[in-house]
Motif scaffolding. Structure first.
Motif, PDB file in Angstrom:
ATOM      1  N   UNK A  97       4.090  14.927  -8.370  1.00  0.00           N
ATOM      2  CA  UNK A  97       5.197  14.819  -9.322  1.00  0.00           C
ATOM      3  C   UNK A  97       6.264  15.867  -9.024  1.00  0.00           C
ATOM      4  N   UNK A  98       7.492  15.521  -9.310  1.00  0.00           N
ATOM      5  CA  UNK A  98       8.618  16.428  -9.092  1.00  0.00           C
ATOM      6  C   UNK A  98       9.521  16.402 -10.317  1.00  0.00           C
ATOM      7  N   UNK A  99      10.239  17.481 -10.491  1.00  0.00           N
ATOM      8  CA  UNK A  99      11.268  17.521 -11.518  1.00  0.00           C
ATOM      9  C   UNK A  99      12.564  17.931 -10.841  1.00  0.00           C
ATOM     10  N   UNK A 100      13.640  17.234 -11.157  1.00  0.00           N
ATOM     11  CA  UNK A 100      14.937  17.525 -10.562  1.00  0.00           C
ATOM     12  C   UNK A 100      15.932  17.973 -11.611  1.00  0.00           C
TER      13      UNK A 100
ATOM     14  N   UNK B 188       7.572  10.729 -10.856  1.00  0.00           N
ATOM     15  CA  UNK B 188       6.120  10.780 -10.779  1.00  0.00           C
ATOM     16  C   UNK B 188       5.551   9.377 -10.913  1.00  0.00           C
ATOM     17  N   UNK B 189       4.533   9.086 -10.124  1.00  0.00           N
ATOM     18  CA  UNK B 189       3.734   7.862 -10.254  1.00  0.00           C
ATOM     19  C   UNK B 189       4.538   6.571 -10.109  1.00  0.00           C
ATOM     20  N   UNK B 190       5.726   6.648  -9.541  1.00  0.00           N
ATOM     21  CA  UNK B 190       6.558   5.458  -9.424  1.00  0.00           C
ATOM     22  C   UNK B 190       7.628   5.356 -10.483  1.00  0.00           C
TER      23      UNK B 190
ATOM     24  N   UNK C 228      -9.395  -5.209  -7.041  1.00  0.00           N
ATOM     25  CA  UNK C 228      -9.805  -6.116  -5.975  1.00  0.00           C
ATOM     26  C   UNK C 228      -8.639  -6.479  -5.062  1.00  0.00           C
ATOM     27  N   UNK C 229      -7.423  -6.491  -5.630  1.00  0.00           N
ATOM     28  CA  UNK C 229      -6.228  -6.797  -4.845  1.00  0.00           C
ATOM     29  C   UNK C 229      -5.726  -5.591  -4.070  1.00  0.00           C
ATOM     30  N   UNK C 230      -6.383  -4.452  -4.217  1.00  0.00           N
ATOM     31  CA  UNK C 230      -6.021  -3.266  -3.449  1.00  0.00           C
ATOM     32  C   UNK C 230      -5.060  -2.325  -4.131  1.00  0.00           C
ATOM     33  N   UNK C 231      -4.740  -2.567  -5.407  1.00  0.00           N
ATOM     34  CA  UNK C 231      -3.793  -1.699  -6.115  1.00  0.00           C
ATOM     35  C   UNK C 231      -4.460  -0.392  -6.509  1.00  0.00           C
ATOM     36  N   UNK C 232      -3.793   0.699  -6.240  1.00  0.00           N
ATOM     37  CA  UNK C 232      -4.279   2.007  -6.663  1.00  0.00           C
ATOM     38  C   UNK C 232      -3.764   2.304  -8.066  1.00  0.00           C
ATOM     39  N   UNK C 233      -4.661   2.745  -8.923  1.00  0.00           N
ATOM     40  CA  UNK C 233      -4.253   3.160 -10.268  1.00  0.00           C
ATOM     41  C   UNK C 233      -4.363   4.675 -10.416  1.00  0.00           C
ATOM     42  N   UNK C 234      -4.474   5.365  -9.288  1.00  0.00           N
ATOM     43  CA  UNK C 234      -4.536   6.820  -9.330  1.00  0.00           C
ATOM     44  C   UNK C 234      -3.186   7.382  -9.752  1.00  0.00           C
ATOM     45  N   UNK C 235      -3.199   8.295 -10.703  1.00  0.00           N
ATOM     46  CA  UNK C 235      -1.965   8.940 -11.166  1.00  0.00           C
ATOM     47  C   UNK C 235      -1.637  10.078 -10.210  1.00  0.00           C
ATOM     48  N   UNK C 236      -0.586   9.925  -9.455  1.00  0.00           N
ATOM     49  CA  UNK C 236      -0.243  10.924  -8.434  1.00  0.00           C
ATOM     50  C   UNK C 236       0.506  12.102  -9.046  1.00  0.00           C
ATOM     51  N   UNK C 237      -0.109  12.728 -10.027  1.00  0.00           N
ATOM     52  CA  UNK C 237       0.542  13.845 -10.710  1.00  0.00           C
ATOM     53  C   UNK C 237       0.701  15.044  -9.780  1.00  0.00           C
ATOM     54  N   UNK C 238      -0.170  15.132  -8.751  1.00  0.00           N
ATOM     55  CA  UNK C 238      -0.056  16.249  -7.814  1.00  0.00           C
ATOM     56  C   UNK C 238       1.216  16.153  -6.978  1.00  0.00           C
TER      57      UNK C 238
ATOM     58  N   UNK D  72       0.818  -1.218   0.000  1.00  0.00           N
ATOM     59  CA  UNK D  72       0.000   0.000   0.000  1.00  0.00           C
ATOM     60  C   UNK D  72       0.846   1.260   0.000  1.00  0.00           C
ATOM     61  N   UNK D  73       2.082   1.177   0.487  1.00  0.00           N
ATOM     62  CA  UNK D  73       2.941   2.354   0.517  1.00  0.00           C
ATOM     63  C   UNK D  73       3.761   2.560  -0.729  1.00  0.00           C
ATOM     64  N   UNK D  74       3.619   1.683  -1.723  1.00  0.00           N
ATOM     65  CA  UNK D  74       4.345   1.832  -2.977  1.00  0.00           C
ATOM     66  C   UNK D  74       3.685   2.885  -3.864  1.00  0.00           C
ATOM     67  N   UNK D  75       4.432   3.339  -4.862  1.00  0.00           N
ATOM     68  CA  UNK D  75       3.865   4.219  -5.875  1.00  0.00           C
ATOM     69  C   UNK D  75       2.891   3.420  -6.751  1.00  0.00           C
ATOM     70  N   UNK D  76       1.923   4.093  -7.400  1.00  0.00           N
ATOM     71  CA  UNK D  76       0.879   3.366  -8.140  1.00  0.00           C
ATOM     72  C   UNK D  76       1.412   2.364  -9.163  1.00  0.00           C
ATOM     73  N   UNK D  77       2.391   2.755  -9.965  1.00  0.00           N
ATOM     74  CA  UNK D  77       2.900   1.823 -10.971  1.00  0.00           C
ATOM     75  C   UNK D  77       3.548   0.609 -10.324  1.00  0.00           C
ATOM     76  N   UNK D  78       4.114   0.781  -9.123  1.00  0.00           N
ATOM     77  CA  UNK D  78       4.693  -0.349  -8.396  1.00  0.00           C
ATOM     78  C   UNK D  78       3.595  -1.189  -7.748  1.00  0.00           C
TER      79      UNK D  78
END
Length: 672
Positions: A394-397, A475-477, A382-392, A294-300
């Motif tokens: 996102x960072x650029x380095x 971003x997003x994993x 059903x397995x609890x994976x979030x597919x929300x894109x965490x664009x809010x 649950x603490x992973x990024x969405x793509x993970x």
């Protein structure tokens, strides 16, 4: 003097790759009697044993232990640890090397902070190393307040008394992840861990032949049995809950999920892929509760859900989709500010197959546009994976990376994240900046960063050499970096200038790499790009009056800078003449001003060199100007392109030279 640090190096058939390690140990800034190196030769069959014996005979603080081969590095490290006399023990692999001040800095930092473990900044030469951990110094770190768990290699400094008190040693025999077990235990038992990030202490190197032990394919059954031992250490030293899940998450992410993603998975033989997946599935279902993934990024989380539900058939399509996602960066602006910092404006985004990466909006929430059919998508949810894109989030380095050492440093940057609608194509869609309430969109990051040559290397100055500039999108994993500069605004080329920086002064030159046109920084004239910048100058650019010549040069000057001008004789036998000069702000760049020593140059032809300060050389770095001068007997000069002056002088036509060009020069001066 008592021994402060014992460096333990396990050795097995390194061949010539050990020489860089040896050289770095001999260069250490600590006095020889303040540290020792213990090479434990684990049955090498090449010429290494003789090389080490020779080293020990020449240097009393270098020691060698020869033993029968044990099969892995655990036993050699333990043997070296038992023999160590130092207050701290530092583990180094035989194909890696240390920064010249690594031992001194890490020791002093550890003592100052009463640390049981000191983690020095790492640079990866062909190998990944943690980046987030080394953004800043962390004098009082632990596994809860810092991403220590991201760094589980043994290349750290440990207080010897601490190791002995807790009976901490490496597991022995031919096995994997023995370093994970030891380092995890040390982190959890240490009274304090200190992370030193403002100096590159350790260079983690991939051999040219890729024969490092960590690059060899492993047996999944044995590997993940060893991984379970690392999980056992965490379980023994933590209570069930948030912290344990956080630590377990490191192994789920790095050792399991990441092995099943993108090219890393696709490069594996097909029969090996299934064997690997099955072992990972076994560990996850046995040991990992839902709070870990649950603490992973969405793509993970998507990959973790595929693992948990045993959907091996869906791993490859997802890996192929991710493999097509690439970062892109555009350099929008480039200029030196009044503080002597290089300011860069940039735009970055992800693309897939050459088009902007598409995100969806459902119920007002941004979503990943995944390559799955509805049945698979339902199973993931059903397995609890979030597919929300965490664009809010996102960072650029903005990153500078030293080409020779691969040392990386993040730079300050302010940025925005924009959702640009994809409902229509063209300028209207590109210009949109407000978040989309519905429909598909692309994520565009816009930033303004600065590179201060005096502080860009973790608070220290950029060293002499070439520093490549990257933009990293997180971003997003995904965390993907790309070189910056090959795509740039047309105004950037005109604005590009070199500048004198630091004390003592040295030239910092932004330039474009050959072939690709990427942005790099040449610090202290490591390349000949300054020659290219000065090459377009012509006699028409010169102005001369009252014995003073003025020449616009493609440099940035915030104030007056001291340089030199050298006149080199075309005729043999004459000595060069050097005169002080200044570079000061002027229209479109800077103006070089110098007094022309007419009497000293009379009756001869000369070419001209510009001398800029060089901290590395301790003397000026001379660069030829494409200009020459012929000075008449009365001290009046006539300027021409340097090749014309040289050809005329060597052909014996120096007397006719002024008559041929003086009229043009006078007309030029009148226009100026």
């Amino acid at each position: 003097m008592s021994v402060k640090v014992s460096v333990v190096i396990p050795v097995y058939n390194p061949g010539p790759y050990i020489e860089d390690c040896i050289a770095s140990l001999l260069r250490q800034s600590l006095p020889d009697d303040a540290y020792e190196a213990i090479f434990v030769d684990d049955g090498s069959s090449d010429g290494t044993p003789a090389r080490l014996d020779e080293l020990a005979a020449e240097h009393p603080h270098m020691h060698v232990v020869h033993q029968e081969p044990s099969g892995w590095s655990g036993r050699p490290r333990n043997v070296g640890t038992d023999r160590a006399r130092g207050e701290f023990v530092m583990y180094v692999d035989n194909d890696d090397w240390l920064g010249d001040e690594a031992l001194e800095r890490m020791y002093d930092y550890g003592v100052a902070n009463a640390a049981d473990v000191v983690v020095g900044k790492m640079a990866g030469k062909g190998r990944p190393v943690p980046l987030e951990l080394f953004r800043v110094n962390r004098p009082k770190a632990n596994v809860d307040n810092a991403p220590l768990i991201d760094s589980l290699t043994p290349h750290k400094m440990f207080r010897k008394e601490f190791l002995d008190k807790h009976h901490i040693r490496f597991k022995e025999g031919r096995r994997r992840l023995e370093d994970h077990v030891l380092v995890a235990e040390a982190y959890l038992l240490a009274s304090n861990v200190s992370v030193l990030s403002d100096y590159v202490c350790y260079y983690h190197v991939k051999r040219d032949d890729a024969s490092n032990a960590g690059f060899q394919r492993f047996d999944p059954v044995g590997y993940f049995q060893n991984l379970r031992e690392a999980l056992d250490v965490v379980e023994h030293n933590t209570e069930p809950g948030r912290l344990r899940d956080k630590l377990y998450r490191r192994w789920l992410r790095n050792e399991m999920v990441e092995r099943l993603r993108a090219q890393r998975f696709l490069k594996l033989p097909e029969d090996y892929r299934k064997e690997l997946f099955d072992e990972i599935h076994s560990v996850v279902t046995e040991r990992m509760g839902p709070g870990v993934a649950a603490g992973l990024q969405p793509t993970q989380q998507v990959v973790a859900a595929l693992i948990t539900t045993g959907r091996f058939a869906d791993v490859e399509p997802y890996a192929r989709w991710e493999a097509g996602i690439k970062p892109t960066g555009r350099l929008d602006s480039l200029e030196w500010d009044e503080e002597g910092r290089l300011a860069l404006g940039l735009t970055a985004e992800f693309q897939v197959d050459g088009a902007p990466l598409r995100f969806r909006t459902e119920d007002g929430q941004p979503q990943l546009d995944l390559p799955f059919d509805p049945e698979t998508a339902d199973a993931l949810r059903a397995a609890g994976a979030s597919t929300r894109a965490t664009v809010d989030k996102a960072r650029v380095g903005l990153v500078v990376k030293e080409r020779a050492s691969a040392a990386e440093f993040y730079q300050p940057i302010d940025f925005t994240v924009d959702r640009v609608p994809l409902a229509s194509e063209g300028a209207d869609a590109e210009a949109a900046r407000e978040p989309a309430d519905g429909g598909d969109f692309r994520m565009v990051l816009r930033g303004l960063g600065t590179i201060d040559p005096g502080t860009a290397a973790g608070g220290g100055a950029l060293g002499p050499g070439i520093w490549d500039v990257y933009v990293r999108i997180i971003a997003c994993g995904w965390s993907k970096a790309v070189r910056l500069g090959s795509v740039r605004d047309e105004t950037v080329d005109k604005a590009r200038r070199s500048a004198l920086s630091g004390e003592p002064r040295r030239l910092v030159m932004p330039y474009w790499t050959e072939g690709h046109g990427n942005l790099s920084l040449d610090v202290d004239c490591a390349t000949n790009w300054i020659n290219k910048d000065l090459a377009p100058l012509t006699p028409r650019d010169l102005a001369f009056s009252d014995g003073t010549l003025r020449l616009p040069v493609p440099l940035h000057a915030a104030g007056e800078e001291r340089v030199l001008l050298r006149f080199k004789p075309v005729r043999k036998g004459d000595a060069p003449k050097e005169v002080p000069a200044t570079v000061a702000p002027g229209d479109g760049g800077a103006v070089l001003t110098a007094a022309l020593p007419g009497p000293e140059l009379a009756r001869a032809a000369w070419t001209m060199d510009l001398g800029v300060p060089s901290a590395r050389r301790g003397a000026p770095r001379w660069t030829p100007l494409p200009l020459g001068v012929k000075v008449r007997a009365d001290g009046r000069p006539a300027f021409a392109a340097a090749p014309a002056v040289t050809r005329a002088a060597r052909a014996g036509r120096t007397r006719s030279l002024p008559r041929r060009i003086m009229g043009r020069v006078r007309r030029t001066f009148r226009r100026a």
